[in-house]
Scaffold this active site. Structure first.
Site, PDB file in Angstrom:
ATOM      1  N   GLY A 134      43.356  45.394  31.982  1.00 36.89           N
ATOM      2  CA  GLY A 134      42.666  46.447  32.725  1.00 36.89           C
ATOM      3  C   GLY A 134      42.734  46.241  34.227  1.00 36.89           C
ATOM      4  CG  LEU A 143      44.791  50.052  33.854  1.00 40.89           C
ATOM      5  CD1 LEU A 143      44.927  51.336  33.041  1.00 40.89           C
ATOM      6  CD2 LEU A 143      45.655  48.953  33.241  1.00 40.89           C
ATOM      7  N   GLY A 203      51.562  48.619  38.973  1.00 35.97           N
ATOM      8  CA  GLY A 203      52.398  47.717  38.168  1.00 35.97           C
ATOM      9  C   GLY A 203      52.213  47.994  36.684  1.00 35.97           C
ATOM     10  CG  HIS A 204      48.401  47.188  34.832  1.00 35.62           C
ATOM     11  ND1 HIS A 204      47.497  47.025  35.858  1.00 35.62           N
ATOM     12  CD2 HIS A 204      48.408  46.012  34.151  1.00 35.62           C
ATOM     13  CE1 HIS A 204      46.963  45.814  35.795  1.00 35.62           C
ATOM     14  NE2 HIS A 204      47.501  45.170  34.772  1.00 35.62           N
ATOM     15  CD  GLN A 262      45.259  36.055  29.049  1.00 34.83           C
ATOM     16  OE1 GLN A 262      45.512  36.603  27.972  1.00 34.83           O
ATOM     17  NE2 GLN A 262      45.917  36.375  30.162  1.00 34.83           N
ATOM     18  N   GLY A 286      55.426  42.787  32.190  1.00 34.13           N
ATOM     19  CA  GLY A 286      55.914  42.824  33.577  1.00 34.13           C
ATOM     20  C   GLY A 286      56.573  41.520  33.989  1.00 34.13           C
ATOM     21  CD  GLN A 292      51.646  37.396  30.158  1.00 36.39           C
ATOM     22  OE1 GLN A 292      50.561  36.820  30.169  1.00 36.39           O
ATOM     23  NE2 GLN A 292      51.797  38.633  30.615  1.00 36.39           N
ATOM     24  CB  VAL A 352      55.158  47.603  40.779  1.00 42.03           C
ATOM     25  CG1 VAL A 352      54.750  48.666  41.785  1.00 42.03           C
ATOM     26  CG2 VAL A 352      55.937  48.227  39.623  1.00 42.03           C
ATOM     27  NE  ARG A 405      43.247  35.903  38.278  1.00 37.76           N
ATOM     28  CZ  ARG A 405      43.844  35.835  37.081  1.00 37.76           C
ATOM     29  NH1 ARG A 405      45.126  36.123  36.967  1.00 37.76           N
ATOM     30  NH2 ARG A 405      43.177  35.461  36.014  1.00 37.76           N
TER      31      ARG A 405
HETATM   32  P1  AMP Z   1      47.477  41.900  33.180  1.00 32.56           P
HETATM   33  O1  AMP Z   1      46.520  43.041  33.130  1.00 32.56           O
HETATM   34  O2  AMP Z   1      47.445  41.135  34.454  1.00 32.56           O
HETATM   35  O3  AMP Z   1      47.424  41.039  31.953  1.00 32.56           O
HETATM   36  O4  AMP Z   1      48.918  42.572  33.142  1.00 32.56           O
HETATM   37  C1  AMP Z   1      49.300  43.415  32.089  1.00 32.56           C
HETATM   38  C2  AMP Z   1      50.790  43.611  32.149  1.00 32.56           C
HETATM   39  O5  AMP Z   1      51.147  44.225  33.393  1.00 32.56           O
HETATM   40  C3  AMP Z   1      51.544  42.278  32.074  1.00 32.56           C
HETATM   41  O6  AMP Z   1      52.686  42.448  31.268  1.00 32.56           O
HETATM   42  C4  AMP Z   1      51.900  42.035  33.509  1.00 32.56           C
HETATM   43  O7  AMP Z   1      53.070  41.255  33.663  1.00 32.56           O
HETATM   44  C5  AMP Z   1      52.147  43.459  34.012  1.00 32.56           C
HETATM   45  N1  AMP Z   1      52.033  43.494  35.468  1.00 32.56           N
HETATM   46  C6  AMP Z   1      51.032  42.982  36.230  1.00 32.56           C
HETATM   47  N2  AMP Z   1      51.315  43.134  37.546  1.00 32.56           N
HETATM   48  C7  AMP Z   1      52.518  43.755  37.609  1.00 32.56           C
HETATM   49  C8  AMP Z   1      53.357  44.192  38.684  1.00 32.56           C
HETATM   50  N3  AMP Z   1      53.013  44.015  39.965  1.00 32.56           N
HETATM   51  N4  AMP Z   1      54.521  44.784  38.382  1.00 32.56           N
HETATM   52  C9  AMP Z   1      54.906  44.971  37.077  1.00 32.56           C
HETATM   53  N5  AMP Z   1      54.154  44.589  36.025  1.00 32.56           N
HETATM   54  C10 AMP Z   1      52.987  43.985  36.282  1.00 32.56           C
END
Ligand code: AMP
Length: 272
Positions: free
Chosen positions: A10, A12, A15-16, A40, A127, A133, A156, A167
């Protein structure tokens, strides 16, 4: 009918949403999970203060045309009697991020296994920013015969080069400026590689010196083979430079694939 899944925690951002849009373009039905996975996070990490704007996230996903949003509770995901763990071994699951964040990938591997089992998607989207990961998830998807195709979307970034991350919201304006040392260091390393530098230590030092200049606390900078996550003996196309560093109390990670990714930002000379 094909099903795509995008696992997220979440808060969002673009990137998401780049992964969501790709899933919508490639699959008949798309489910997005929002679950801040306690397994995690280490005991000293930011689980409690991790942002949780769930209503906004659901509205964003509805507007985008997502078909289902899965927001399980912690108790539903992890009933007290649960006793199964999922561990990806080898350098992939045990070096770098795994050393800095003990137990992190076991938490990721368990939750991803459970999410894939719950949704049974044809494709799941992750991502590139979280490079290790991605490799861990690809390994487990194959090793456990899930039949799920793991698709990796590009990182992104904001226009100044900083990779988008939930973060980033923790950063003060001054810390955000210091954080630009990460994309700058990666861009300098990309440039050195383009100019012919093949020595891993020289490319790593190019990133580390930028991080030193802003007093970042470095967890690691490494040049690795993208499949095994062992150190690369010589830099080559597709090798990944991984960075994990703390700016103030905020831990950021980033990655650049040599010869494949564009430099995250413009370096040297051009600024006025
Ligand atoms: P998270 O919510 O941080 O667990 O991210 C969920 C998904 O979004 C994971 O597969 C991340 O790698 C991807 N993600 C997070 N930040 C980015 C970004 N800047 N560009 C592309 N994908 C991203």
């Amino acid at each position: 009918m094909s099903v795509g899944m995008v696992p997220t925690m979440g808060a969002l951002h673009r990137g998401h949403m780049s992964l969501v849009e790709r899933a919508l373009a490639e699959c008949d039905r798309v489910v997005v999970s929002i679950f801040v996975n306690p397994r995690q996070f280490g005991p000293q990490e930011d689980y409690a203060r991790y942002p949780r704007p769930v209503d906004d996230d659901v509205a964003t996903l509805a507007t985008a045309g997502v078909h289902a949003v899965f927001c399980p509770s912690v108790d539903a995901m992890y009933p007290a009697e649960g006793a199964t763990s999922v561990h990806v071994g080898g350098p992939l699951g045990e070096r770098l991020e795994a050393v800095s964040r003990p137990g992190h990938f076991d938490g990721v591997a368990l939750v991803v296994t459970k999410l894939l089992t719950a949704a049974r998607p044809d494709r799941a989207y992750f991502g590139q920013k979280d490079a290790q990961q991605c490799a861990v998830v690809q390994r487990l998807a194959r090793d456990l015969d899930t039949g799920v195709q793991i698709i990796i979307g590009p990182t992104v970034r904001d226009p100044d080069g900083l990779a988008l991350s939930s973060r980033n919201a923790y950063l003060s304006p001054a810390e955000r400026r210091r954080a630009l040392a990460i994309p700058r260091g990666l861009s300098i390393a990309a440039q050195r590689f383009y100019e012919g530098e093949k020595r891993p230590a020289a490319l790593v030092e190019a990133v580390e010196s930028e991080l030193r200049a802003v007093d970042a606390s470095v967890d690691y900078v490494a040049l690795v083979d993208p499949t095994t996550f062992a150190d690369a003996l010589e830099a080559g196309r597709g090798c990944e430079i991984l960075v994990a560093a703390r700016i103030g109390s905020t831990r950021l990670i980033d990655v650049l694939r040599l010869g494949m990714d564009e430099a995250p930002c413009v370096i040297g000379g051009g600024a006025t």
